[in-house]
Motif scaffolding. Structure first.
Motif, PDB file in Angstrom:
ATOM      1  N   ASN A  11      32.105  17.806 -13.634  1.00 51.02           N
ATOM      2  CA  ASN A  11      32.856  17.987 -14.779  1.00 51.02           C
ATOM      3  C   ASN A  11      31.913  17.800 -16.105  1.00 51.02           C
ATOM      4  N   LYS A  12      32.554  17.928 -17.184  1.00 49.55           N
ATOM      5  CA  LYS A  12      31.575  17.805 -18.387  1.00 49.55           C
ATOM      6  C   LYS A  12      31.165  16.373 -18.676  1.00 49.55           C
ATOM      7  N   SER A  13      31.580  15.268 -18.007  1.00 47.61           N
ATOM      8  CA  SER A  13      31.044  14.114 -18.059  1.00 47.61           C
ATOM      9  C   SER A  13      30.221  13.853 -16.821  1.00 47.61           C
ATOM     10  N   GLY A  14      29.710  14.832 -16.122  1.00 48.19           N
ATOM     11  CA  GLY A  14      28.797  14.403 -15.103  1.00 48.19           C
ATOM     12  C   GLY A  14      29.423  13.903 -13.735  1.00 48.19           C
ATOM     13  N   ARG A  15      30.823  14.066 -13.725  1.00 51.28           N
ATOM     14  CA  ARG A  15      31.084  13.516 -12.351  1.00 51.28           C
ATOM     15  C   ARG A  15      31.653  14.596 -11.468  1.00 51.28           C
ATOM     16  N   ILE A  16      31.567  14.036 -10.241  1.00 52.23           N
ATOM     17  CA  ILE A  16      31.669  15.181  -9.254  1.00 52.23           C
ATOM     18  C   ILE A  16      33.178  15.138  -8.531  1.00 52.23           C
ATOM     19  N   LEU A  17      33.407  16.359  -8.489  1.00 51.58           N
ATOM     20  CA  LEU A  17      34.910  16.519  -7.823  1.00 51.58           C
ATOM     21  C   LEU A  17      35.069  16.076  -6.338  1.00 51.58           C
ATOM     22  N   VAL A  18      35.809  15.206  -6.038  1.00 49.95           N
ATOM     23  CA  VAL A  18      35.915  15.011  -4.793  1.00 49.95           C
ATOM     24  C   VAL A  18      37.626  14.995  -4.379  1.00 49.95           C
ATOM     25  N   ASN A  19      37.769  15.057  -3.246  1.00 46.46           N
ATOM     26  CA  ASN A  19      39.012  14.892  -2.625  1.00 46.46           C
ATOM     27  C   ASN A  19      39.605  13.600  -2.294  1.00 46.46           C
ATOM     28  N   ARG A  20      40.672  13.561  -1.755  1.00 51.04           N
ATOM     29  CA  ARG A  20      41.190  12.012  -1.373  1.00 51.04           C
ATOM     30  C   ARG A  20      40.540  11.170  -0.481  1.00 51.04           C
ATOM     31  N   TYR A  21      39.539  11.986   0.290  1.00 51.23           N
ATOM     32  CA  TYR A  21      38.666  11.390   1.410  1.00 51.23           C
ATOM     33  C   TYR A  21      37.433  11.003   0.715  1.00 51.23           C
ATOM     34  N   SER A  22      37.076  11.306  -0.440  1.00 51.16           N
ATOM     35  CA  SER A  22      35.645  10.943  -1.221  1.00 51.16           C
ATOM     36  C   SER A  22      34.795  12.134  -0.860  1.00 51.16           C
ATOM     37  N   GLN A  23      35.328  13.243  -0.155  1.00 48.75           N
ATOM     38  CA  GLN A  23      34.272  14.540   0.164  1.00 48.75           C
ATOM     39  C   GLN A  23      34.228  15.171  -0.928  1.00 48.75           C
ATOM     40  N   VAL A  24      32.828  15.643  -1.032  1.00 54.43           N
ATOM     41  CA  VAL A  24      32.407  16.514  -2.443  1.00 54.43           C
ATOM     42  C   VAL A  24      32.947  17.820  -2.109  1.00 54.43           C
ATOM     43  N   GLN A  25      33.700  18.593  -3.001  1.00 54.03           N
ATOM     44  CA  GLN A  25      34.312  19.534  -2.974  1.00 54.03           C
ATOM     45  C   GLN A  25      33.454  20.664  -2.213  1.00 54.03           C
ATOM     46  N   GLY A  26      33.974  21.275  -1.212  1.00 56.50           N
ATOM     47  CA  GLY A  26      33.249  22.244  -0.545  1.00 56.50           C
ATOM     48  C   GLY A  26      32.094  21.808   0.427  1.00 56.50           C
ATOM     49  N   PHE A  27      32.242  20.514   0.647  1.00 55.09           N
ATOM     50  CA  PHE A  27      31.191  20.001   1.522  1.00 55.09           C
ATOM     51  C   PHE A  27      31.943  18.887   2.379  1.00 55.09           C
ATOM     52  N   ASP A  28      31.649  19.030   3.838  1.00 56.39           N
ATOM     53  CA  ASP A  28      32.388  18.018   4.773  1.00 56.39           C
ATOM     54  C   ASP A  28      31.675  16.985   4.889  1.00 56.39           C
ATOM     55  N   THR A  29      30.314  16.721   4.656  1.00 54.33           N
ATOM     56  CA  THR A  29      29.512  15.847   5.228  1.00 54.33           C
ATOM     57  C   THR A  29      28.594  15.104   3.777  1.00 54.33           C
ATOM     58  N   ILE A  30      29.309  15.530   2.774  1.00 53.83           N
ATOM     59  CA  ILE A  30      28.555  14.881   1.493  1.00 53.83           C
ATOM     60  C   ILE A  30      29.936  14.144   0.605  1.00 53.83           C
ATOM     61  N   PHE A  31      29.723  12.855   0.195  1.00 49.69           N
ATOM     62  CA  PHE A  31      30.710  12.145  -0.195  1.00 49.69           C
ATOM     63  C   PHE A  31      30.208  11.629  -1.459  1.00 49.69           C
ATOM     64  N   ALA A  32      31.010  11.459  -2.532  1.00 52.65           N
ATOM     65  CA  ALA A  32      30.831  10.541  -3.770  1.00 52.65           C
ATOM     66  C   ALA A  32      31.782   9.500  -3.911  1.00 52.65           C
ATOM     67  N   ILE A  33      31.241   8.462  -4.584  1.00 53.03           N
ATOM     68  CA  ILE A  33      32.325   7.402  -4.682  1.00 53.03           C
ATOM     69  C   ILE A  33      31.872   6.459  -6.150  1.00 53.03           C
ATOM     70  N   GLY A  34      33.076   5.834  -6.630  1.00 58.42           N
ATOM     71  CA  GLY A  34      32.568   5.132  -7.888  1.00 58.42           C
ATOM     72  C   GLY A  34      32.293   5.895  -9.166  1.00 58.42           C
ATOM     73  N   ASP A  35      31.754   5.676 -10.095  1.00 65.44           N
ATOM     74  CA  ASP A  35      31.746   6.134 -11.421  1.00 65.44           C
ATOM     75  C   ASP A  35      31.365   7.654 -11.510  1.00 65.44           C
TER      76      ASP A  35
END
Ligand SMILES: Cc1cc2nc3c(=O)[nH]c(=O)nc-3n(C[C@H](O)[C@H](O)[C@H](O)COP(=O)(O)OP(=O)(O)OC[C@H]3O[C@@H](n4cnc5c(N)ncnc54)[C@H](O)[C@@H]3O)c2cc1C
Length: 443
Positions: A283-307
């Motif tokens: 998004n425009k603040s640099g945050r990566i969109l993740v689902n409720r499992y912390s999975q980065v949108q479109g990827f099963d094995t990449i996660f993002a957490i925190g800020d």
């Protein structure tokens, strides 16, 4: 250069960033036989960011809010720490690039946090003082203390005003806490240290573009924090936007100006995701969109957490607040989900548990919002002290901080008013200078 991490039959979890989220995740996976953990961080220590302001105002030594990563993971043979920067992610080959060379992953967790957001204002980037790393907190301390030394040697009242005045931009916890502490110092220790200076001429301004301080907190806490600051003599200007700074004068959007050489920028953060992910999931603040499992949108094995992650829940349609608790809770939850995954069980959705927010405003004053109760004053201050003390990593650090706080409270004396400058190599090589500044983490 080669990261030299042996490949084993365990699942390799590469965690980028040892902040609140990454560290919690790594601690939960340390010692588990299913995983090989690779923890990558720019520095060899974890930083407790909520107390940067106390380093900047001479209340605490830098070392008491830092904790060496190797000490956290002593004897954890499944944890490999690499002190380096991740420069790019290659999802197609499940590798990341680092300054040490490429590293493969089975699971990648991005926990790179956020950095100061200057909203693209070039003069402010070049001249303002940010506080998003411990080195920046030390730079701020050096600058403020050096100003008092310099103020002794100038004649004109205009120059004195420039050295003494401080403008802090951003009415969040950082801005409020900094101003409260500067105001206490102006009342107590500074007049004793510099009897030749007239501290009645030192003005502390807190500038906030919104209509209140401590934006996400309760109305009571917002009003009380403003009242406390005003009582301490801080000039609070709400609905005021800073738009330029030439090093001597701060220019506001409404045409007003303030004379100061010291502009502290605490007006917002921007997430710092690594390069290589599709632009549409950031998004425009640099945050990566993740689902409720912390999975980065479109990827099963990449996660993002925190800020750096943007996870929405019904109660948080714009994502969780960028504070320590979401990062810690997501780190803990992701560890449980990774364990479930390798056991062939389905992952569980994350739900954020709001444990409350708090801020302190000088000696004996704080505001605390718990989910069902808001309170302010001395009791709130004691709760603030206790919660922060308990959150610090390491018993030694807790003890050091406790002793420092008691000393400061009883003596009104921040004992660390030291200007420590880096010794630069002969020949003014800019790159070397930058390197020294980056690495300067001293008391
Ligand atoms: C001055 C200040 C005061 C604060 N006060 C409070 C408070 O009172 N209460 C509260 O709850 N929150 C507070 N916060 C916010 C809180 O600190 C953050 O929300 C929290 O640190 C986020 O945790 P994180 O794990 O997402 O990232 P961080 O803790 O920021 O950690 C990110 C880590 O990643 C590393 N890193 C970044 N990029 C790379 C890369 N490319 N390669 C390798 N490593 C990398 C960084 O060095 C860092 O160690 C404050 C923040 C600041 C700056």
């Amino acid at each position: 250069m080669n990261p030299n991490i042996p490949r084993t039959d365990r699942k390799r979890v590469v965690i980028v960033g040892a902040g609140f989220g990454g560290l919690r995740l790594a601690r939960k996976l340390a010692g588990r036989k299913e995983f090989q953990v690779v923890l990558i961080n720019k520095n060899n220590f974890h930083e407790f960011q909520p107390l940067y302001y106390q380093v900047a105002t001479s209340g605490l030594e830098a070392s008491s809010i830092l904790f060496p990563l190797r000490a956290v993971f002593q004897n954890c043979k499944n944890v490999h720490i690499r002190v380096t920067s991740v420069t790019q992610v290659h999802p197609e080959t499940s590798t990341i690039d680092t300054d040490l060379g490429p590293i493969e992953y089975d699971y990648l967790v991005i926990a790179t946090g956020a950095d100061t957001n200057f909203f693209g204002m070039k003069n402010i980037i070049e001249r303002a003082l940010p506080m998003k790393s411990v080195s920046e907190a030390i730079t701020l301390r050096n600058r403020i203390l050096q100003n008092f030394e310099d103020a002794l040697s100038v004649d004109s009242s205009d120059e004195k005003e420039g050295f003494l005045n401080v403008v802090v931009v951003g009415g969040g916890p950082t801005g409020v806490e900094l101003c409260g502490t500067f105001a206490e110092m102006r009342r107590t220790v500074l007049p004793s240290d510099y009897p030749e200076l007239d501290f009645k001429r030192m003005q502390i301004y807190l500038i906030e573009s919104g209509g209140e301080l401590l934006g996400p907190m309760s109305k009571e806490s917002q009003e009380k924090s403003q009242e406390y600051l005003t009582r301490l003599g801080v000039i609070v200007q709400l609905n005021t936007r800073v738009q330029d700074f030439d090093g001597k004068t701060v220019f506001m959007a409404d045409g007003s100006t303030i004379r100061t050489n010291n502009l502290v920028w605490a007006a917002g953060v921007r997430a710092t995701p690594p390069v290589g992910l599709p632009a549409e999931i950031i998004n425009k603040s640099g945050r990566i969109l993740v689902n409720r499992y912390s999975q980065v949108q479109g990827f099963d094995t990449i996660f993002a957490i925190g800020d750096v992650a943007l996870m929405t829940e019904e109660k948080y349609p714009n994502g969780h607040p960028q504070i320590a608790q979401p990062a810690i809770q997501q780190g803990k939850h992701l560890a449980a989900n990774l364990i479930r995954t390798v056991k062939g069980k389905p992952m569980e959705e994350f739900t954020y548990k709001d444990l409350g927010t708090m801020a302190t405003i000088g000696r004996g004053k704080a505001v605390v919002d718990l989910p069902f109760w808001s309170f302010q004053g001395v009791f709130a201050w004691m709760v603030w002290l206790f919660v922060h003390l308990m959150s610090i990593v390491g018993v030694k650090n807790r003890l050091l901080i406790f002793i420092n706080w008691m000393w400061n409270y009883l003596s009104d004396d921040q004992s660390l008013r030291l200007i420590i400058k880096p010794k630069l190599p002969k020949g003014n090589f800019e790159a070397m200078k930058q390197k020294v500044e980056d690495q300067l983490v001293t008391k």
